[in-house]
Design a protein around this motif. Structure first.
Motif, short mmCIF file in Angstrom:
data_model
loop_
_atom_site.label_atom_id
_atom_site.label_comp_id
_atom_site.label_asym_id
_atom_site.label_seq_id
_atom_site.Cartn_x
_atom_site.Cartn_y
_atom_site.Cartn_z
N LYS A 138 41.46 25.79 -78.87
CA LYS A 138 41.52 27.19 -79.69
C LYS A 138 41.37 25.89 -81.65
O LYS A 138 40.35 26.41 -82.46
CB LYS A 138 42.31 27.50 -79.99
N ASP B 267 37.18 26.46 -82.46
CA ASP B 267 37.37 27.86 -83.20
C ASP B 267 37.84 27.65 -85.20
O ASP B 267 37.56 28.31 -85.80
CB ASP B 267 37.75 29.29 -82.63
N SER C 60 36.11 28.08 -88.18
CA SER C 60 36.44 28.80 -89.42
C SER C 60 36.29 28.14 -90.88
O SER C 60 35.96 29.17 -92.04
CB SER C 60 37.59 29.67 -89.24
N ILE D 134 33.15 20.62 -83.18
CA ILE D 134 33.74 21.79 -82.21
C ILE D 134 33.39 21.31 -80.46
O ILE D 134 32.03 21.40 -80.03
CB ILE D 134 33.20 22.67 -82.67
N GLY E 275 35.09 24.70 -78.48
CA GLY E 275 35.97 25.81 -78.18
C GLY E 275 34.84 27.28 -79.22
O GLY E 275 33.98 27.39 -78.07
N CYS E 276 35.43 28.87 -79.10
CA CYS E 276 34.77 29.47 -79.22
C CYS E 276 33.82 30.04 -80.32
O CYS E 276 34.53 29.52 -81.00
CB CYS E 276 35.75 30.36 -78.89
N ASN E 277 33.33 30.78 -80.50
CA ASN E 277 32.35 31.48 -81.78
C ASN E 277 32.67 32.05 -82.09
O ASN E 277 32.19 32.71 -83.15
CB ASN E 277 30.91 31.43 -81.05
N SER F 152 37.11 33.50 -82.67
CA SER F 152 38.64 33.31 -82.76
C SER F 152 39.59 33.91 -81.66
O SER F 152 39.79 35.01 -81.12
CB SER F 152 39.72 34.08 -84.35
N SER G 45 32.33 27.67 -72.60
CA SER G 45 32.55 27.18 -73.54
C SER G 45 31.13 26.95 -74.45
O SER G 45 30.30 26.71 -75.38
CB SER G 45 33.35 25.57 -74.03
N TYR H 78 29.50 30.16 -75.79
CA TYR H 78 30.11 30.34 -77.07
C TYR H 78 29.22 29.40 -77.91
O TYR H 78 28.98 29.34 -79.00
CB TYR H 78 31.05 29.90 -76.93
#
Length: 359
Positions: free
Chosen positions: A183, A186, A190, A203, A206-208, A210, A278, A281
């Motif tokens: 988390k 992401d 941002s 990253i 992480g995610c692409n 939120s 991931s 993502y």
């Protein structure tokens, strides 16, 4: 802000070796307000010309930062034993201030963010501080007076941390770096997308978008939280959960417009991540950047590595408690390949940060 109280703890001079302290945030509402008090208004009350109250301080290759020359207060810090370069775990401290390497500088500055479980990822901050960075391990959930969970985060909170670190006299201009896992990854994405001062972003799995918790900035939603369904969770024969399929599909409302990032982004993924997908993502984020003509990215993919990619020589974590699943979940990967990934990636992360921030 706490001032020293000699009736409860005796004041000690700082040890001669370098040390690490931590930074948390307050009040709780600051995560949800777009115009919140500046970090500096809270932390510039600190004056380290007089020693704060400290017990159990262990030298680790970084030393305390002097934040203010104009104020006389110092905060109350209890039982601060940080990670050292061999992975000794810190006990809980009251505030997290930041870490400065020995020397005149200036040094590249880096913010480190932890997972959705919250707390402070000081192990990464300590490792980087041992290698020439000024680092700030920033809590955003489940630490001190911060909320244990949230439905939305305010990017202004992280913007304040960027400004706070950037203004430190020992931090190299013009921009800073940020490192986040899961988390935290992401959130860092941002930050890189919407905060121009973030010039280097790492990253890690992480995610692409939120993930789970949305993000807003200046009273506008910039990424709706990607939902999930625990009905898709499987419990393996070992008794731990497999949650790799619980996340909903990333949609247009939740995607982070990463093509707007002015800095350079390093994606690090383990191809056997069982927390979420991931690798997908990262590939989707890169695809989006390429589509819009943004080539300022790099990708490290590690075969056989799982989700929790930590500093070198940290033990392979098969499973641990997940605050979303509310039970022990597997993180994926196998011990040998995961250990190799941890040993291989961190010199490359450091090289990326130094090259990008020193340019």
């Amino acid at each position: 802000m706490h001032t020293p109280n000699s009736s409860t703890t005796s004041t000690k001079a700082l040890p001669s070796g370098p040390h690490i302290l931590r930074l948390s945030s307050s009040p709780v509402q600051r995560l949800y307000r777009s115009s919140c008090p500046r970090l500096s208004s809270r932390f510039l009350q600190l004056d380290l010309r007089s020693a704060p109250k400290i017990s159990s301080v262990l030298p680790v290759g970084c030393q305390i930062s002097r934040i203010s020359e104009d104020h006389n207060q110092c905060i109350d810090i209890s039982a601060t034993t940080p990670f050292n370069s061999f992975g000794m775990q810190a006990t809980k401290s009251r505030e997290l201030i930041g870490i400065r390497v020995t020397g005149s500088g200036p040094f590249p500055g880096v913010i480190c963010l932890h997972t959705i479980n919250g707390g402070v990822g000081e192990n990464k901050a300590s490792l980087l501080a041992n290698h020439g960075f000024i680092t700030l391990a920033l809590a955003y959930l489940n630490y001190e007076d911060l909320p244990k969970s949230a439905t939305n985060l305010d990017l202004e909170y992280f913007s304040e941390a960027v400004n706070f670190l950037k203004q430190h006299p020992k931090v190299k201009r013009p921009g800073i770096g940020a490192v986040g896992i899961s988390k935290g990854g992401d959130v860092v994405l941002s930050m890189a997308t919407f905060l121009p001062d973030v010039r280097a972003a790492v990253i890690i799995n992480g995610c692409n978008a939120s993930a789970i918790i949305g993000m807003h900035f200046k009273n506008k939603v910039i990424s709706a939280g990607v939902g999930y369904s625990l009905s898709r969770m499987r419990v393996e024969d070992s008794g731990v959960a497999n949650i790799v399929d619980i996340m909903n599909e990333v949609n247009k409302e939740s995607l982070i417009p990463v093509e707007k990032a002015e800095g350079t982004i390093l994606f690090v993924v383990g191809d056997e991540d069982k927390n979420w997908k991931s690798t997908n993502y990262a590939n989707e984020a890169i695809k989006r950047m390429k589509k819009h003509g943004n080539e300022k990215f790099d990708l490290l993919t590690y075969q056989g590595a799982g989700h929790y990619l930590e500093p070198p020589y940290f033990p392979f974590c098969y499973a641990s408690y997940h605050s979303v699943a509310r039970m022990y979940t597997m993180w994926g990967g196998n011990a040998k390949d995961h250990a190799f990934a941890q040993e291989d990636m961190w010199p490359k992360v450091q090289s990326f940060l130094k090259k990008t921030l020193n340019n």
